[in-house]
Design an enzyme around this catalytic site. Structure first.
Site, PDB file in Angstrom:
ATOM      1  N   TYR A 196       0.834  -1.208   0.000  1.00 35.70           N
ATOM      2  CA  TYR A 196       0.000   0.000   0.000  1.00 35.70           C
ATOM      3  C   TYR A 196       0.870   1.260   0.000  1.00 35.70           C
ATOM      4  CZ  TYR A 196      -4.533  -2.279   1.012  1.00 35.70           C
ATOM      5  OH  TYR A 196      -5.696  -3.001   0.955  1.00 35.70           O
ATOM      6  N   CYS A 219      -3.311  -1.643   9.590  1.00 27.90           N
ATOM      7  CA  CYS A 219      -2.407  -1.082   8.583  1.00 27.90           C
ATOM      8  C   CYS A 219      -2.399   0.426   8.753  1.00 27.90           C
ATOM      9  CB  CYS A 219      -2.911  -1.455   7.191  1.00 27.90           C
ATOM     10  SG  CYS A 219      -1.991  -0.686   5.857  1.00 27.90           S
ATOM     11  N   THR A 273      -0.837   2.601   6.848  1.00 34.05           N
ATOM     12  CA  THR A 273      -0.902   3.264   5.539  1.00 34.05           C
ATOM     13  C   THR A 273      -2.352   3.455   5.122  1.00 34.05           C
ATOM     14  OG1 THR A 273       1.127   2.056   5.049  1.00 34.05           O
ATOM     15  CG2 THR A 273       0.075   3.185   3.210  1.00 34.05           C
ATOM     16  N   CYS A 290       4.341   1.013  11.112  1.00 28.54           N
ATOM     17  CA  CYS A 290       3.876   0.096  10.072  1.00 28.54           C
ATOM     18  C   CYS A 290       3.793  -1.263  10.754  1.00 28.54           C
ATOM     19  CB  CYS A 290       4.852   0.052   8.900  1.00 28.54           C
ATOM     20  SG  CYS A 290       4.540  -1.284   7.732  1.00 28.54           S
TER      21      CYS A 290
HETATM   22  N1  DGL Z   1       1.375  -2.944   7.115  1.00 29.58           N
HETATM   23  C1  DGL Z   1       1.139  -1.686   6.473  1.00 29.58           C
HETATM   24  C2  DGL Z   1       1.199  -0.529   7.485  1.00 29.58           C
HETATM   25  O1  DGL Z   1       1.002  -0.706   8.687  1.00 29.58           O
HETATM   26  C3  DGL Z   1       1.919  -1.260   5.257  1.00 29.58           C
HETATM   27  C4  DGL Z   1       2.648  -2.118   4.327  1.00 29.58           C
HETATM   28  C5  DGL Z   1       2.412  -1.719   2.886  1.00 29.58           C
HETATM   29  O2  DGL Z   1       3.110  -0.838   2.357  1.00 29.58           O
HETATM   30  O3  DGL Z   1       1.514  -2.329   2.299  1.00 29.58           O
HETATM   31  O4  DGL Z   1       1.415   0.576   7.117  1.00 29.58           O
END
Ligand code: DGL
Length: 270
Positions: A43, A75, A77, A192
């Site tokens: 993402y 997530c 993001t 993240c």
């Molecule tokens: N696990 C996701 C987050 O907490 C991001 C990883 C991604 O770039 O998809 O931001």
């Protein structure tokens, strides 16, 4: 809640498992559906418009097929963008995952805090507002990592990830005079959900010791509060181990099920 609650945990990939494991520990009585949107991973490389357009209808489809009692967007993001859209569109309760800037700044002694997230998360207006509201005079360094989520995903899938690649992504988090423990970064926010998968490596590769802030336990407490107390067996609820399922939006097969069992509290996800 009338019977065993179903909690749907959503991420772009395997990172949300670090949030799932805390929720499972707090609420072993629930049934879990973990969804990895690996068809759209990472993402962090997509525009804000593309993430909203992807996630909002996809969550609607998942609510229709799994009827969860609560949805966790594990997530950063996505959460730093989509929570208000989701709450406007659907009535199920949502819990998001956003950078833990407030507790990090509250505990930093050197007043130097770094926020390690995807490039998307550190650019968000939401993240900048958290800094404006909660930095408490700390110098906050935003570090947008292009590759760490993919490296974490790769490591959990059993591939070799080099220390050099991990260390290069971490380096910008360490600000100040490395020889002076009173004038250097002492707190790093894991912004993240993939990053706690590599925490052992981060600790080993850090040029000096810091506190790493993972918001997953706080998210698990929030989920548990929203669900209310667990039903005992005598009231028709299952005491624990109500089962779990894992889905990849790419439709890829579950070759990792056994390796992922610890994140599901020992369950083998269907
Ligand atoms: N696990 C996701 C987050 O907490 C991001 C990883 C991604 O770039 O998809 O931001």
């Amino acid at each position: 809640m009338a019977s065993t609650p179903t909690i749907l945990v959503f991420d772009s990939g395997l990172g949300g498992l670090t949030v799932l494991r805390e929720i499972v520990a707090a609420r072993p009585d629930a049934h879990y559906v973990y969804v990895a949107d690996d068809a759209f991973f990472p993402y962090g490389h997509h525009s804000e418009e593309a993430i909203v357009a992807r996630v909002v209808p996809l969550i609607g489809e998942l609510i229709a097929s799994h009827a969860p009692d609560l949805v966790v967007i594990a997530c950063n993001t996505a959460s730093t963008l989509v929570m208000s859209h989701l709450r406007d569109a659907y009535t199920v309760p949502f819990v998001g995952t956003v950078p833990a800037i407030k507790p990090a700044c509250a505990q930093s002694k050197t007043r130097r805090v770094s926020v390690l997230g995807t490039r998307g998360t550190v650019k968000r207006e939401y993240t900048k507002a958290l800094i404006r509201d909660f930095a408490l005079g700390c110098e906050v360094t935003l570090v947008g990592s292009p590759e760490l989520a993919s490296l974490a995903e790769s490591a959990l899938s059993g591939n070799v990830v080099s220390d050099r690649d991990v260390a290069a992504e971490l380096a910008p988090c360490f600000v100040g005079d490395g020889d002076d423990a009173t004038a250097r970064t002492d707190t790093i926010v894991l912004a993240c959900t993939h990053y706690p998968l590599l925490l052992d490596r981060f600790v080993r590769l850090a040029p000096w010791p810091v506190d790493w802030i993972d918001p997953a336990p706080a998210i698990a407490r929030r989920v548990s509060d929203l669900l209310g107390p667990p039903l005992g067996k005598e009231h028709g609820g299952e005491a624990d181990h109500a089962g779990a399922a894992m889905l990849f939006t790419s439709g890829r097969p579950h070759t990792l099920s056994r390796a992922l069992m610890p994140f599901f509290g020992g369950r083998v996800p269907a």
